[in-house]
Design a protein around this motif. Structure first.
Motif, short mmCIF file in Angstrom:
data_model
loop_
_atom_site.label_atom_id
_atom_site.label_comp_id
_atom_site.label_asym_id
_atom_site.label_seq_id
_atom_site.Cartn_x
_atom_site.Cartn_y
_atom_site.Cartn_z
N ARG A 1 -12.58 -19.56 16.79
CA ARG A 1 -11.57 -20.59 16.92
C ARG A 1 -10.45 -20.35 15.92
NH1 ARG A 1 -11.00 -25.27 14.17
NH2 ARG A 1 -13.06 -25.05 13.22
N ALA A 2 -9.20 -20.45 16.42
CA ALA A 2 -8.05 -20.22 15.56
C ALA A 2 -8.09 -21.16 14.37
CB ALA A 2 -6.75 -20.46 16.35
N GLY A 3 -7.81 -20.62 13.20
CA GLY A 3 -7.77 -21.44 12.01
C GLY A 3 -9.07 -21.46 11.24
N THR A 4 -10.14 -20.82 11.79
CA THR A 4 -11.41 -20.77 11.08
C THR A 4 -11.24 -19.98 9.78
OG1 THR A 4 -12.65 -20.84 13.13
CG2 THR A 4 -13.79 -19.97 11.22
N LYS A 5 -11.76 -20.52 8.68
CA LYS A 5 -11.62 -19.87 7.38
C LYS A 5 -12.62 -18.73 7.23
CE LYS A 5 -8.56 -22.83 5.88
NZ LYS A 5 -7.17 -22.46 5.57
N ARG A 6 -12.15 -17.60 6.67
CA ARG A 6 -13.05 -16.50 6.36
C ARG A 6 -12.65 -15.96 5.00
NH1 ARG A 6 -10.97 -14.54 11.21
NH2 ARG A 6 -12.22 -14.99 13.06
N ASN A 7 -13.63 -15.41 4.29
CA ASN A 7 -13.27 -14.75 3.05
C ASN A 7 -12.75 -13.35 3.35
OD1 ASN A 7 -15.45 -12.94 3.30
ND2 ASN A 7 -16.84 -14.41 2.34
N VAL A 8 -12.28 -12.65 2.31
CA VAL A 8 -11.65 -11.35 2.51
C VAL A 8 -12.62 -10.36 3.15
CG1 VAL A 8 -10.58 -9.39 1.34
CG2 VAL A 8 -10.07 -11.73 0.59
N GLY A 9 -13.88 -10.35 2.70
CA GLY A 9 -14.85 -9.42 3.25
C GLY A 9 -15.10 -9.67 4.72
N GLU A 10 -15.20 -10.94 5.11
CA GLU A 10 -15.42 -11.27 6.51
C GLU A 10 -14.24 -10.87 7.37
OE1 GLU A 10 -18.30 -15.20 6.19
OE2 GLU A 10 -16.13 -15.43 6.00
N GLN A 11 -13.01 -11.07 6.88
CA GLN A 11 -11.83 -10.68 7.64
C GLN A 11 -11.79 -9.18 7.83
OE1 GLN A 11 -8.40 -12.24 5.67
NE2 GLN A 11 -9.04 -14.38 5.87
N SER A 12 -12.10 -8.42 6.77
CA SER A 12 -12.09 -6.97 6.87
C SER A 12 -13.13 -6.48 7.87
CB SER A 12 -12.34 -6.35 5.50
OG SER A 12 -12.39 -4.95 5.58
N THR A 13 -14.33 -7.06 7.80
CA THR A 13 -15.38 -6.67 8.74
C THR A 13 -15.00 -7.00 10.16
OG1 THR A 13 -17.08 -7.02 7.05
CG2 THR A 13 -17.80 -7.01 9.34
N HIS A 14 -14.42 -8.20 10.35
CA HIS A 14 -14.01 -8.61 11.69
C HIS A 14 -12.97 -7.65 12.27
CE1 HIS A 14 -12.94 -11.28 15.00
NE2 HIS A 14 -11.67 -11.08 14.68
N GLN A 15 -12.00 -7.26 11.45
CA GLN A 15 -10.96 -6.35 11.93
C GLN A 15 -11.53 -4.98 12.25
OE1 GLN A 15 -6.92 -6.57 10.31
NE2 GLN A 15 -7.15 -4.44 9.70
N THR A 16 -12.43 -4.49 11.40
CA THR A 16 -13.05 -3.20 11.65
C THR A 16 -13.83 -3.19 12.95
OG1 THR A 16 -13.23 -2.76 9.27
CG2 THR A 16 -14.65 -1.47 10.74
N LEU A 17 -14.59 -4.27 13.19
CA LEU A 17 -15.33 -4.38 14.45
C LEU A 17 -14.38 -4.47 15.63
CD1 LEU A 17 -18.15 -6.88 13.38
CD2 LEU A 17 -18.37 -4.42 13.84
N GLY A 18 -13.24 -5.17 15.44
CA GLY A 18 -12.25 -5.26 16.51
C GLY A 18 -11.69 -3.91 16.88
N TRP A 19 -11.35 -3.10 15.85
CA TRP A 19 -10.83 -1.75 16.14
C TRP A 19 -11.88 -0.92 16.88
CZ3 TRP A 19 -7.17 -4.34 15.51
CH2 TRP A 19 -6.22 -4.35 14.52
N ALA A 20 -13.14 -1.06 16.50
CA ALA A 20 -14.21 -0.31 17.17
C ALA A 20 -14.32 -0.70 18.63
CB ALA A 20 -15.54 -0.54 16.45
N ARG A 21 -14.22 -2.00 18.90
CA ARG A 21 -14.30 -2.46 20.29
C ARG A 21 -13.13 -1.94 21.11
NH1 ARG A 21 -16.33 -7.43 17.73
NH2 ARG A 21 -14.17 -8.15 17.52
N VAL A 22 -11.94 -1.96 20.52
CA VAL A 22 -10.77 -1.44 21.23
C VAL A 22 -10.94 0.04 21.51
CG1 VAL A 22 -8.32 -0.87 20.96
CG2 VAL A 22 -9.13 -3.16 20.37
N SER A 23 -11.38 0.80 20.51
CA SER A 23 -11.56 2.23 20.66
C SER A 23 -12.56 2.56 21.76
CB SER A 23 -12.00 2.85 19.33
OG SER A 23 -12.20 4.23 19.46
N GLN A 24 -13.68 1.84 21.78
CA GLN A 24 -14.70 2.07 22.80
C GLN A 24 -14.17 1.76 24.20
OE1 GLN A 24 -17.94 -0.37 21.47
NE2 GLN A 24 -18.39 0.92 19.70
N ALA A 25 -13.42 0.67 24.31
CA ALA A 25 -12.89 0.28 25.61
C ALA A 25 -11.89 1.32 26.12
CB ALA A 25 -12.23 -1.10 25.53
#
Length: 381
Positions: free
Chosen positions: A32-56
């Motif tokens: 959900r937009a606006g959900t708070k995350r710490n720096v580590g969680e944001q970095s992990t989320h972005q890394t997983l996002g790039w992996a999903r895009v690359s696989q697709a």
């Protein structure tokens, strides 16, 4: 951050997985937009996002490599929030804003919310392309080159679509084209030409320039070319929206049935698709069927260099090329298209005839802008 485009709620729209696909084919659903995350969680989320895009995208690339005749009917679901974020982060951060006035920094200030909203509008068909803002930059000959500056969200969606389509067309484009392609540039084109004139018997070079190419492209022909491989109607509708969005200049929006908006993110890919069918495939076929001697072809965007062993081949190809381009609303620039004698004995022959060095005007300056990098590196004689 919401702006002047159509307001919408910020509900997440999950896209449908492809038929018969496993769990890895499902597109990710953003938190959900606006959900708070710490720096580590944001970095992990972005890394997983790039992996999903690359696989697709790898799946699209693999399918393009394997498919000989089948069209792509399901590409739209690849326009995920992850891919939109990747497209946004790849944009020039200091680029001039379009008609929306939005800068990269302003949009980034509330990126998750903005991308969630954009993704929702794209997938429910509410996304609207804005007119591009007309601007001009000076050309070497003193004239002005018109550019189209797209709105920020149009740049994002165009880059995301280009990412998907490049996976297909990089498997279809021919090796002779170098402009606006991943990992291909001017130096690669120069290297290809160097190899060609070294390994083949090249005595004449046709240096060709298409006149006002980006303004002259037939949009109806372009759509037909795209449809040769792309049968996802939603992707086609997006391309039509960009072509028909028009250009804003002096407070007036002009919509034309010609042109691709030079300067827009999607325009280089559309240009290569157009010239792939209008020139590349045709030129290779002409070489195979008509040429009586060696022939090399190098294209960088709308600048074309063709080398020939025989002058008769060169002149026949020049005439045939002129006719071919005219069939698709294009023409050769009369002042930038020249046939010049080239090769080991060219300078000697021309000197005996009192004609001077090939490719040079009486003052000694190169007169063919499209070819001068090649002549400087590999002079005749």
């Amino acid at each position: 951050m919401m702006h002047d485009r159509e307001k919408s709620n910020s509900a997440i729209v999950a896209t449908k997985p492809t038929n018969k696909a496993g769990a890895t084919a499902a597109e990710p659903v953003e938190p959900r937009a606006g959900t708070k995350r710490n720096v580590g969680e944001q970095s992990t989320h972005q890394t997983l996002g790039w992996a999903r895009v690359s696989q697709a995208l790898d799946r699209v690339r693999k399918a393009a490599r394997q498919k000989e005749k089948e069209k792509f009917t399901a590409l739209f679901h690849h326009l995920s929030i992850d891919l939109l974020r990747k497209a946004f982060l790849a944009l020039e951060r200091n680029a001039a804003p379009g008609v929306d006035g939005l800068t990269w920094q302003t949009y980034a200030a509330d990126l998750d919310l903005n991308l969630t909203d954009l993704h929702a509008r794209v997938h429910r068909g509410a996304y609207r392309a804005l007119p591009s803002r007309r601007t001009y930059i000076p050309k070497a000959d003193g004239r002005q080159r018109p550019l189209a500056v797209a709105a920020l969200e149009d740049k994002i969606v165009q880059r995301a679509v280009a990412e998907v389509l490049n996976c297909i067309y990089e498997e279809k484009f021919l090796g002779l084209s170098y402009g606006f392609r991943p990992e291909r540039g001017q130096h690669n084109a120069l290297d290809a030409l160097a190899v060609g004139i070294t390994d083949k018997r090249v005595n004449f070079i046709l240096d060709a320039d298409v006149r006002s190419f980006f303004d002259a492209v037939s949009q109806s022909s372009l759509i037909r070319f795209v449809e040769h491989w792309i049968a996802d109607r939603r992707i086609i509708r997006l391309i039509r929206k960009w072509l028909r969005a028009g250009v804003l200049e002096d407070g007036i929006v002009t919509v034309s049935e010609k042109g691709t908006g030079q300067g827009s993110v999607i325009s280089p890919l559309l240009a290569n698709i157009y010239l792939h069918y209008v020139f590349d495939l045709w030129a290779v076929r002409w070489r195979r069927r008509e040429a009586t001697g060696d022939m090399i072809i190098v294209r960088y965007a709308d600048d074309i260099v063709v080398g020939f062993e025989h002058e008769t081949d060169a002149r026949c190809f020049w005439d045939a090329m002129r006719t071919r381009l005219e069939e698709f609303a294009l023409s050769l620039h009369p002042e930038k298209t020249r046939l010049i004698e080239f090769g080991r004995h060219a300078a000697v022959r021309r000197a005996k005839a009192g004609l001077g060095n090939p490719g040079l005007n009486p003052g000694g300056d190169l007169q063919f802008p499209g070819l001068h990098p090649y002549l400087r590196a590999y002079p005749s004689g």
